[in-house]
Design an enzyme around this catalytic site. Structure first.
Site: not given
Ligand code: CO8
Length: 259
Positions: A67, A110, A113, A133
């Site tokens: 998400a 997400g 999911e 998460e």
């Molecule tokens: N949300 C927003 N932006 C994201 C997300 C995300 N989940 N994941 C990556 N991005 C963005 C980064 O911020 C970055 O943007 P910018 O260039 O502007 O800084 C761009 O994508 C590229 O990402 P990275 O530079 O981090 O790329 P890497 O190759 O270094 O890393 C990863 C890749 C390991 C996937 C890393 O991006 C990461 O850890 N991402 C987050 C993963 C995460 O925590 N996901 C869970 C999110 S919470 C969730 O999904 C809850 C769902 C339930 C919601 C229900 C509500 C009711």
């Protein structure tokens, strides 16, 4: 041509709809716009008699990295609760026709999911599944704690949710999370070929098969078996049942009408 901004939708003449998540700069993070567009695209697919299977995919690097954290970070309880934030995914899971998730790269939070909402997952050998998460101070919120536990069992699901560690494609296959693993450069070909196979089946039988397998999640064994038998009996009221059995006897492929 696609009328959407965050997804690409391609309806093919062989009855397969390809939906591609298309926010490459955010690793396909799922925000409200993506959800709104997917709800529309899936409803359109479900209502279009020319389309019989759908493939949802992402990019080589990420199916979806979760998400959209940037969209959620400033929300409070009242905002989330009033908006029933992300409750709309239930409209996607209400799709009655078959759909497959084709996953390469990250399927996190997400993203994992949504992949698990599909009827089944075909994974590239590069796929990484996770529910990280907990590292953000929250939990899965789109069904992850439930669907992952159903798919891989308590030990692995609990381990993934509590540590945030990812599971690779081979382990996902041996754990029952995915149906098949293929080399990354073959992922889309494999998923589309599988979708074409399903699209070539009798459409009502495809819907009924999907409905009864899903019922196994909700019903006791005795209820589920009764439900299966009633649906099976019901299909004997369709033209496709007569055609399918006649075609078998005549040693030719069935010519399905979807009625
Ligand atoms: N949300 C927003 N932006 C994201 C997300 C995300 N989940 N994941 C990556 N991005 C963005 C980064 O911020 C970055 O943007 P910018 O260039 O502007 O800084 C761009 O994508 C590229 O990402 P990275 O530079 O981090 O790329 P890497 O190759 O270094 O890393 C990863 C890749 C390991 C996937 C890393 O991006 C990461 O850890 N991402 C987050 C993963 C995460 O925590 N996901 C869970 C999110 S919470 C969730 O999904 C809850 C769902 C339930 C919601 C229900 C509500 C009711």
């Amino acid at each position: 041509m696609s009328q959407y901004e965050t997804i690409l939708v391609e309806k093919q003449s062989d009855g397969v709809t390809l939906v591609t998540l298309n926010r490459p700069k955010a690793l396909n993070a799922l925000n409200s716009q993506v959800l709104g567009e997917l709800i529309e695209a899936f409803a359109d697919y479900d209502g279009d008699d020319s389309q019989r299977c759908l493939v949802l995919t992402g990019s080589e690097k990420a199916f979806a990295a979760g998400a959209d954290i940037k969209e959620m970070q400033d929300q409070g309880f009242a905002d989330m609760y009033k908006a029933n934030f992300f409750g709309g995914w239930e409209k996607v899971t209400a799709t009655r026709k078959p759909w497959i998730a084709a996953v390469a790269g990250y399927a996190l939070g997400g993203g994992c999911e949504v992949a698990m909402m599909a009827d089944f997952i075909i994974a590239a050998d590069s796929a990484k599944f996770g529910q990280p998460e907990i590292k953000l101070g929250v939990t899965p919120g789109m069904g992850g704690s439930q669907r992952l536990t159903h798919a891989v069992g308590k030990a692995k699901a609990m381990h993934m949710c509590l540590t945030g560690e990812m599971m690779g494609a081979e382990e996902a296959l041996s754990s029952g999370l995915v149906a098949k693993v293929v080399p990354a450069d073959k992922l889309l070909d494999e998923a589309m070929a599988t979708a074409r196979t399903i699209a070539g089946m009798a459409p009502l039988a495809a819907m009924a098969n999907k409905e009864m397998v899903n019922a196994a999640y909700e019903m006791t064994l005795a209820e589920g078996i009764k439900f299966e038998r009633r649906l099976f009996h019901g299909l004997f009221g369709t033209e496709d049942q007569s055609e399918g059995m006649k075609a078998f006897v005549e040693k030719r492929p069935g010519n399905w009408k979807g009625k």
